[in-house]
Scaffold this motif. Structure first.
Motif, PDB file in Angstrom:
ATOM      1  N   ALA A   1       0.834  -1.202   0.000  1.00  4.81           N
ATOM      2  CA  ALA A   1       0.000   0.000   0.000  1.00  4.81           C
ATOM      3  C   ALA A   1       0.870   1.254   0.000  1.00  4.81           C
ATOM      4  N   ARG A   2       0.334   2.312  -0.590  1.00  4.14           N
ATOM      5  CA  ARG A   2       1.043   3.593  -0.612  1.00  4.14           C
ATOM      6  C   ARG A   2       1.361   4.027   0.820  1.00  4.14           C
ATOM      7  N   SER A   3       2.625   4.370   1.046  1.00  2.95           N
ATOM      8  CA  SER A   3       3.099   4.610   2.407  1.00  2.95           C
ATOM      9  C   SER A   3       4.557   5.049   2.355  1.00  2.95           C
ATOM     10  N   ILE A   4       5.140   5.228   3.540  1.00  2.00           N
ATOM     11  CA  ILE A   4       6.580   5.400   3.706  1.00  2.00           C
ATOM     12  C   ILE A   4       7.096   4.143   4.403  1.00  2.00           C
ATOM     13  N   GLU A   5       8.182   3.571   3.902  1.00  2.00           N
ATOM     14  CA  GLU A   5       8.712   2.357   4.521  1.00  2.00           C
ATOM     15  C   GLU A   5      10.015   2.629   5.238  1.00  2.00           C
ATOM     16  N   CYS A   6      10.066   2.188   6.494  1.00  2.00           N
ATOM     17  CA  CYS A   6      11.332   2.005   7.197  1.00  2.00           C
ATOM     18  C   CYS A   6      11.715   0.546   6.959  1.00  2.00           C
ATOM     19  N   GLN A   7      12.674   0.329   6.089  1.00  2.00           N
ATOM     20  CA  GLN A   7      13.053  -1.021   5.693  1.00  2.00           C
ATOM     21  C   GLN A   7      13.538  -1.823   6.886  1.00  2.00           C
ATOM     22  N   ILE A   8      13.114  -3.090   6.941  1.00  2.00           N
ATOM     23  CA  ILE A   8      13.669  -4.065   7.878  1.00  2.00           C
ATOM     24  C   ILE A   8      14.160  -5.224   7.028  1.00  2.00           C
ATOM     25  N   GLN A   9      15.449  -5.251   6.783  1.00  2.00           N
ATOM     26  CA  GLN A   9      16.088  -6.265   5.960  1.00  2.00           C
ATOM     27  C   GLN A   9      17.516  -6.417   6.461  1.00  2.00           C
ATOM     28  N   GLU A  10      18.041  -7.633   6.423  1.00  2.00           N
ATOM     29  CA  GLU A  10      19.396  -7.860   6.924  1.00  2.00           C
ATOM     30  C   GLU A  10      20.379  -6.852   6.329  1.00  2.00           C
ATOM     31  N   HIS A  11      21.014  -6.087   7.202  1.00  2.00           N
ATOM     32  CA  HIS A  11      22.039  -5.084   6.878  1.00  2.00           C
ATOM     33  C   HIS A  11      21.475  -3.829   6.207  1.00  2.00           C
ATOM     34  N   ASP A  12      20.173  -3.773   5.980  1.00  2.00           N
ATOM     35  CA  ASP A  12      19.571  -2.593   5.357  1.00  2.00           C
ATOM     36  C   ASP A  12      18.506  -1.950   6.250  1.00  2.00           C
ATOM     37  N   THR A  13      18.414  -2.381   7.491  1.00  2.00           N
ATOM     38  CA  THR A  13      17.373  -1.879   8.377  1.00  2.00           C
ATOM     39  C   THR A  13      17.542  -0.377   8.610  1.00  2.00           C
ATOM     40  N   GLY A  14      16.464   0.361   8.355  1.00  2.00           N
ATOM     41  CA  GLY A  14      16.479   1.818   8.465  1.00  2.00           C
ATOM     42  C   GLY A  14      16.462   2.524   7.136  1.00  2.00           C
ATOM     43  N   ASP A  15      16.672   1.796   6.032  1.00  2.00           N
ATOM     44  CA  ASP A  15      16.566   2.399   4.700  1.00  2.00           C
ATOM     45  C   ASP A  15      15.158   2.960   4.478  1.00  2.00           C
ATOM     46  N   LEU A  16      15.050   3.876   3.557  1.00  2.00           N
ATOM     47  CA  LEU A  16      13.767   4.413   3.109  1.00  2.00           C
ATOM     48  C   LEU A  16      13.352   3.771   1.801  1.00  2.00           C
ATOM     49  N   TYR A  17      12.065   3.434   1.689  1.00  2.00           N
ATOM     50  CA  TYR A  17      11.399   3.249   0.407  1.00  2.00           C
ATOM     51  C   TYR A  17      10.157   4.125   0.416  1.00  2.00           C
ATOM     52  N   ALA A  18      10.062   5.037  -0.521  1.00  2.00           N
ATOM     53  CA  ALA A  18       8.856   5.859  -0.677  1.00  2.00           C
ATOM     54  C   ALA A  18       7.914   5.074  -1.587  1.00  2.00           C
TER      55      ALA A  18
ATOM     56  N   LYS B   1      20.245   4.058   4.474  1.00  2.00           N
ATOM     57  CA  LYS B   1      20.479   4.685   5.785  1.00  2.00           C
ATOM     58  C   LYS B   1      21.948   5.038   5.943  1.00  2.00           C
ATOM     59  N   GLN B   2      22.248   5.853   6.965  1.00  2.00           N
ATOM     60  CA  GLN B   2      23.602   6.394   7.105  1.00  2.00           C
ATOM     61  C   GLN B   2      24.629   5.314   7.424  1.00  2.00           C
ATOM     62  N   PHE B   3      24.263   4.341   8.270  1.00  2.00           N
ATOM     63  CA  PHE B   3      25.189   3.265   8.634  1.00  2.00           C
ATOM     64  C   PHE B   3      24.363   2.081   9.133  1.00  2.00           C
ATOM     65  N   ASP B   4      24.987   0.913   9.193  1.00  2.00           N
ATOM     66  CA  ASP B   4      24.327  -0.319   9.617  1.00  2.00           C
ATOM     67  C   ASP B   4      24.402  -0.426  11.137  1.00  2.00           C
ATOM     68  N   ALA B   5      23.239  -0.310  11.790  1.00  2.00           N
ATOM     69  CA  ALA B   5      23.187  -0.403  13.250  1.00  2.00           C
ATOM     70  C   ALA B   5      22.510  -1.687  13.712  1.00  2.00           C
ATOM     71  N   GLU B   6      22.231  -2.601  12.776  1.00  2.00           N
ATOM     72  CA  GLU B   6      21.517  -3.831  13.124  1.00  2.00           C
ATOM     73  C   GLU B   6      22.433  -4.808  13.857  1.00  2.00           C
ATOM     74  N   HIS B   7      21.856  -5.521  14.825  1.00  2.00           N
ATOM     75  CA  HIS B   7      22.591  -6.565  15.524  1.00  2.00           C
ATOM     76  C   HIS B   7      22.691  -7.816  14.640  1.00  2.00           C
ATOM     77  N   PRO B   8      23.582  -8.744  14.958  1.00  2.00           N
ATOM     78  CA  PRO B   8      23.727  -9.960  14.149  1.00  2.00           C
ATOM     79  C   PRO B   8      22.409 -10.746  14.064  1.00  2.00           C
ATOM     80  N   THR B   9      22.226 -11.434  12.939  1.00  2.00           N
ATOM     81  CA  THR B   9      21.024 -12.230  12.712  1.00  2.00           C
ATOM     82  C   THR B   9      20.801 -13.202  13.867  1.00  2.00           C
ATOM     83  N   GLY B  10      19.565 -13.232  14.370  1.00  2.00           N
ATOM     84  CA  GLY B  10      19.208 -14.079  15.504  1.00  2.00           C
ATOM     85  C   GLY B  10      19.120 -13.322  16.808  1.00  2.00           C
TER      86      GLY B  10
END
Length: 293
Positions: free
Chosen positions: A151-168, A211-220
């Motif tokens: 649906a039309r929206s703003i996305e805060c991406q949640i993906q391994e190593h890409d969490t915080g990216d934007l998708y318009a 996003k500016q940098f990868d702040a995600e913790h390791p998978t799991g």
């Protein structure tokens, strides 16, 4: 400018946000930890490898209709009573779709925790494919409307190593960003000192800003994702670190683009097992001090 897709903005002033401890309010759970009261589901047609009784297929075995709204024959969205000591939403990822809040949010600070599971599903089950989900906010279209998956929206991406990216997603929004050297077509990365740039999926653009940098913790491991939305401002925060600031979310469906500053939220099912818990929000009248510029 919107007709040009991603375009630089030479002057784009953001009003300075008021910051006050008085702006704080108590956290309100958006998920009750027991069931999906206050949420709806919608899913597109599954992959041929999934078995859904009664769902139409073509001669090649491909499904020709979506699973649709508020039915979940594959148990994509379930509640697990105890994941590391707390109840959690399990999204299997087997079919692409959405878990959408019935509550419409405006001027709020949202916080949730997520961690990746092990299972991956076609067509994103290759070992090299990152696990994917997403947090959509300012949602302003009905499930499946216009034949759209998301649906039309703003996305805060949640993906391994890409969490915080934007998708318009079918919308437009501005971010200070620079191009990534050597990319063609150009990728963009958030830079607080960069020029204001509009992002949208129109005119063949991906609508993505890294996003500016990868702040995600390791998978799991569990991660905390927050979004702060106040008027036309929004902020993406991963594990306590601001990874992007955005301004001017815009609805582009009408004859004249219009600001969009409220909407439901969506948690995506997108080919990977993921767990969510502690989904909560609090209303705000100012940017929280810890995330002020």
């Amino acid at each position: 400018m919107l007709a040009l897709g991603v375009a630089g903005v030479t002057a784009f002033a953001t009003p300075r946000a008021r910051v006050s401890q008085a702006a704080r309010a108590d956290w309100v759970p958006l998920w009750n930890g027991k069931d999906f009261d206050g949420w709806t589901t919608w899913m597109q047609q599954p992959e041929p490898t999934s078995e859904v009784a009664g769902l139409a297929r073509d001669a090649n075995g491909h499904y020709t209709e979506p699973i649709g709204s508020n039915r979940d024959p594959l148990k994509v969205f379930t509640v697990v009573p105890d994941v590391d000591g707390k109840p959690a939403i399990r999204i299997s990822g087997e079919a692409f779709g959405e878990l959408r809040s019935t509550r419409v949010l405006a001027d709020y600070h949202l916080r949730l925790q997520f961690k990746w599971g092990q299972k991956k599903w076609p067509p994103r089950d290759a070992a090299t494919r990152p696990r994917d989900s997403g947090l959509l906010y300012h949602v302003h279209a009905n499930p499946g409307e216009e034949g759209r998956l998301w649906a039309r929206s703003i996305e805060c991406q949640i993906q391994e190593h890409d969490t915080g990216d934007l998708y318009a997603i079918g919308s437009a929004i501005a971010v200070r960003a620079n191009t990534v050297p050597g990319t063609k077509p150009a990728d963009y990365i958030y830079d607080p000192s960069g020029p204001w740039t509009y992002f949208s999926q129109i005119a063949g653009q991906s609508g993505r800003c890294i996003k500016q940098f990868d702040a995600e913790h390791p998978t799991g491991e569990w991660n905390v994702v927050e979004i702060v939305c106040l008027g036309q401002r929004s902020i993406h925060v991963v594990n306590g670190k601001v990874v992007m600031r955005l301004f001017g979310a815009t609805r582009i469906t009408g004859a004249v683009p219009m600001p969009v500053t409220s909407g439901a939220i969506i948690l995506q099912s997108e080919g990977a097992e993921v767990f969510y818990r502690d989904v909560a929000m609090r209303p705000i009248t100012a940017i929280p001090p810890e995330y002020a510029e």
